[in-house]
Scaffold this motif. Sequence first.
Motif, short mmCIF file in Angstrom:
data_model
loop_
_atom_site.label_atom_id
_atom_site.label_comp_id
_atom_site.label_asym_id
_atom_site.label_seq_id
_atom_site.Cartn_x
_atom_site.Cartn_y
_atom_site.Cartn_z
N ARG A 160 30.41 41.90 32.00
CA ARG A 160 29.05 41.66 32.47
C ARG A 160 28.09 41.36 31.34
NH1 ARG A 160 29.41 46.33 37.08
NH2 ARG A 160 29.66 44.94 38.88
N ASN A 161 28.38 41.84 30.14
CA ASN A 161 27.49 41.52 29.02
C ASN A 161 27.42 40.02 28.74
OD1 ASN A 161 26.08 43.81 28.04
ND2 ASN A 161 27.97 44.64 27.22
N PRO A 162 28.57 39.34 28.53
CA PRO A 162 28.49 37.89 28.32
C PRO A 162 27.99 37.15 29.56
CG PRO A 162 30.79 38.59 28.42
CD PRO A 162 29.96 39.83 28.31
N LEU A 163 28.35 37.63 30.76
CA LEU A 163 27.85 36.99 31.97
C LEU A 163 26.33 37.09 32.05
CD1 LEU A 163 30.44 38.14 34.67
CD2 LEU A 163 30.01 35.80 33.91
N ALA A 164 25.78 38.22 31.63
CA ALA A 164 24.33 38.39 31.66
C ALA A 164 23.65 37.38 30.74
CB ALA A 164 23.96 39.82 31.24
N ALA A 165 24.22 37.20 29.55
CA ALA A 165 23.64 36.24 28.61
C ALA A 165 23.70 34.82 29.17
CB ALA A 165 24.37 36.33 27.26
N ILE A 166 24.83 34.44 29.76
CA ILE A 166 24.99 33.09 30.31
C ILE A 166 24.03 32.87 31.47
CG2 ILE A 166 26.59 31.52 31.47
CD1 ILE A 166 28.87 32.97 29.95
N MET A 167 23.95 33.85 32.39
CA MET A 167 23.10 33.69 33.56
C MET A 167 21.62 33.59 33.17
SD MET A 167 23.21 35.86 37.11
CE MET A 167 24.89 35.32 37.43
N THR A 168 21.21 34.41 32.20
CA THR A 168 19.83 34.35 31.75
C THR A 168 19.54 33.02 31.07
OG1 THR A 168 19.87 36.75 31.41
CG2 THR A 168 18.05 35.53 30.40
N ALA A 169 20.49 32.55 30.26
CA ALA A 169 20.30 31.29 29.55
C ALA A 169 20.17 30.12 30.53
CB ALA A 169 21.45 31.05 28.58
N ILE A 170 21.02 30.10 31.56
CA ILE A 170 20.94 29.00 32.52
C ILE A 170 19.66 29.09 33.33
CG2 ILE A 170 22.17 30.10 34.43
CD1 ILE A 170 22.48 26.45 33.28
N GLY A 171 19.16 30.33 33.52
CA GLY A 171 17.88 30.50 34.20
C GLY A 171 16.74 29.87 33.41
N ILE A 172 16.81 29.97 32.09
CA ILE A 172 15.79 29.34 31.24
C ILE A 172 15.92 27.82 31.31
CG2 ILE A 172 15.03 29.05 28.85
CD1 ILE A 172 15.88 31.94 28.36
N LEU A 173 17.16 27.33 31.23
CA LEU A 173 17.37 25.88 31.26
C LEU A 173 16.87 25.27 32.58
CD1 LEU A 173 20.92 25.54 29.66
CD2 LEU A 173 18.72 24.94 28.63
N GLU A 174 17.03 26.01 33.68
CA GLU A 174 16.62 25.49 34.98
C GLU A 174 15.12 25.26 35.06
OE1 GLU A 174 18.17 28.32 37.71
OE2 GLU A 174 20.00 27.18 38.09
N ARG A 175 14.35 25.94 34.22
CA ARG A 175 12.90 25.77 34.24
C ARG A 175 12.46 24.50 33.52
NH1 ARG A 175 9.54 29.74 35.49
NH2 ARG A 175 8.03 28.98 33.95
N LYS A 176 13.41 23.87 32.86
CA LYS A 176 13.10 22.63 32.14
C LYS A 176 13.90 21.49 32.76
CE LYS A 176 12.16 25.08 27.80
NZ LYS A 176 12.51 25.21 26.36
N PRO A 177 13.32 20.76 33.69
CA PRO A 177 14.05 19.68 34.37
C PRO A 177 14.57 18.64 33.36
CG PRO A 177 11.97 20.14 35.46
CD PRO A 177 11.93 20.88 34.16
N THR A 178 15.69 18.04 33.70
CA THR A 178 16.26 17.01 32.85
C THR A 178 16.51 15.74 33.66
OG1 THR A 178 18.17 16.46 31.46
CG2 THR A 178 18.57 17.93 33.31
N ASP A 179 16.33 14.61 33.02
CA ASP A 179 16.60 13.32 33.66
C ASP A 179 18.05 12.90 33.46
OD1 ASP A 179 13.97 13.13 34.52
OD2 ASP A 179 13.31 12.18 32.64
N ASP A 180 18.77 13.63 32.61
CA ASP A 180 20.16 13.30 32.34
C ASP A 180 21.02 13.83 33.49
OD1 ASP A 180 22.84 13.31 31.42
OD2 ASP A 180 22.15 13.28 29.35
N VAL A 181 21.61 12.93 34.27
CA VAL A 181 22.39 13.31 35.45
C VAL A 181 23.59 14.17 35.05
CG1 VAL A 181 23.76 12.46 37.37
CG2 VAL A 181 21.66 11.26 36.70
N LYS A 182 24.25 13.78 33.98
CA LYS A 182 25.43 14.53 33.55
C LYS A 182 25.04 15.94 33.11
CE LYS A 182 28.67 12.37 31.43
NZ LYS A 182 29.49 11.65 30.42
N GLU A 183 23.94 16.08 32.38
CA GLU A 183 23.50 17.40 31.94
C GLU A 183 23.15 18.28 33.15
OE1 GLU A 183 19.85 19.53 29.49
OE2 GLU A 183 20.31 17.41 29.10
#
Length: 510
Positions: A160-183
């Motif tokens: 759960r420790n590494p999962l927590a870091a990954i989930m939080t990180a993706i939560g931050i990334l989701e707040r920044k929209p990207t125009d790159d379809v692949k990303e």
Amino acid sequence: MAEPFKATILNVNDDSASRYVASRILEMGGYRVIEASTGQEALKLAAQHRPDLVILDVQLPDILGYEVASRLRASPDTASISVLHTSATFVTPDKRVQGLDAGADGYLTQPFEPAELIATVRSLLRLRHAERELRVRADQLTAADRRKDEFLAMLAHELRNPLAAIMTAIGILERKPTDDVKEARMRAIIQRQTHHLARLVDDLLDVSRITRGKVELRRERMDTLSVLQQVLSLIRPTAEGRGLSLESHLPGTPLWVEGDSTRLEQIFMNLLDNAAKYTDAGGHITVHASQEGVDGSAQVVVRIRDTGIGIPSHKLPDIFELFAQADESLERSRGGLGIGLTLVRNLVELHGGTIGATSDGPGQGSEFVVKLPVAPHLSPPFGKPQPPTGHSLHRRILLVEDNSDARQALKDLLELWGHRVQVAQDGMEGLALALEVRPDLALVDIGLPGLDGYRVAKELRARVGRNIRLVAITGYGGPEDRSRALQAGFDHHMVKPVKPDELNRLLMDL
């Protein structure tokens, strides 16, 4: 060479001639023999020497052999000793029954032939040896089961420790929209797989707790429709992403049950996820809910039907057993641990319900039917207040976390929401910072080096009182862990990986 094992036999008889003859027969048969002439002496020697077998005459001068056998069975120190009653006078069937009921393992009538005595002794010793081996094996299995549970708890914490870091990180990334379809596609993949891993960890621990009877439901009167609608909204993107159509037929009136909303959501999420997993692109999943029956026999019935790979007839009887798999192919491309349906069945039964599965065979799809008792007719409960939208007030937050990636990701997320965040990497540093800066809120991991999270909470409650809100964020997620956290002084207990929206809701509620 080591001397071969010799069984020790306690020979109890007040008649010296009979005692002598039996002892000589036993010694010639290769056994060690100790002797007693009274019941009290027999009890004393049995406790002192722990013989493998007691040959016990019924007629003794102080207490009957029946009473001696009963006392031997009643004491933990002598309960495992085999007892063979002998008698020349107490030989009627009712006396034999009385002796066996008192705790004897066998009954011989005197006089007996030497071969008969030796054969009976050997038989009783074989049985007792087998019992002891089974007892040792049972103790070993119990110890192994305890170590397994401890390992699973530690494994969950470490995962759960590494999962927590990954989930939080993706939560931050989701707040920044990207125009790159692949990303954007890669972000979605990371998010889906992280949630999937988190569910696998939870299922693994839940099935272990359920099989040990350590799961308690938090029952309340609730509408099953609200749970189904929540689950459908969560599973729909996954199903549509796999090229599946998802259709629901839900009534316009509530379906009241007495249940645990979290566990009911777990039931239907597992069933729908299975349906999506075992149905190929272009397939169809249907959810139908209704109330059937009347009065005391009324049930809420939820049917989940798919057009997937189906279940072979020989697998249907065992489909809810632990580690059973519908996918029998060598590549096991469908994945899964084979514990989801076991977990579902146990949770349904804890709610007083039943679950069944049907299928017309391979390639013909399958249907799972959950039936839950309808709650008694009461006034509808007041709806739970909905959390406000937006972000919570900006707060001074102390984050105590020893995993550097999880600490950094959560700090960045909290600062993104506008909070002022200070961090500590162990319990001692966290306690010192809390006493120095007096934050509004402390998010504290439990498994900290030096001073663990429980002790941090107790120290803060003793020194600061109720002027700080404490939230445990931990990989230890069992009911006993939550209870211990609250007893230590925490206001809330959150299990890693914490979803960003759940954390934000908590901060708003506080």
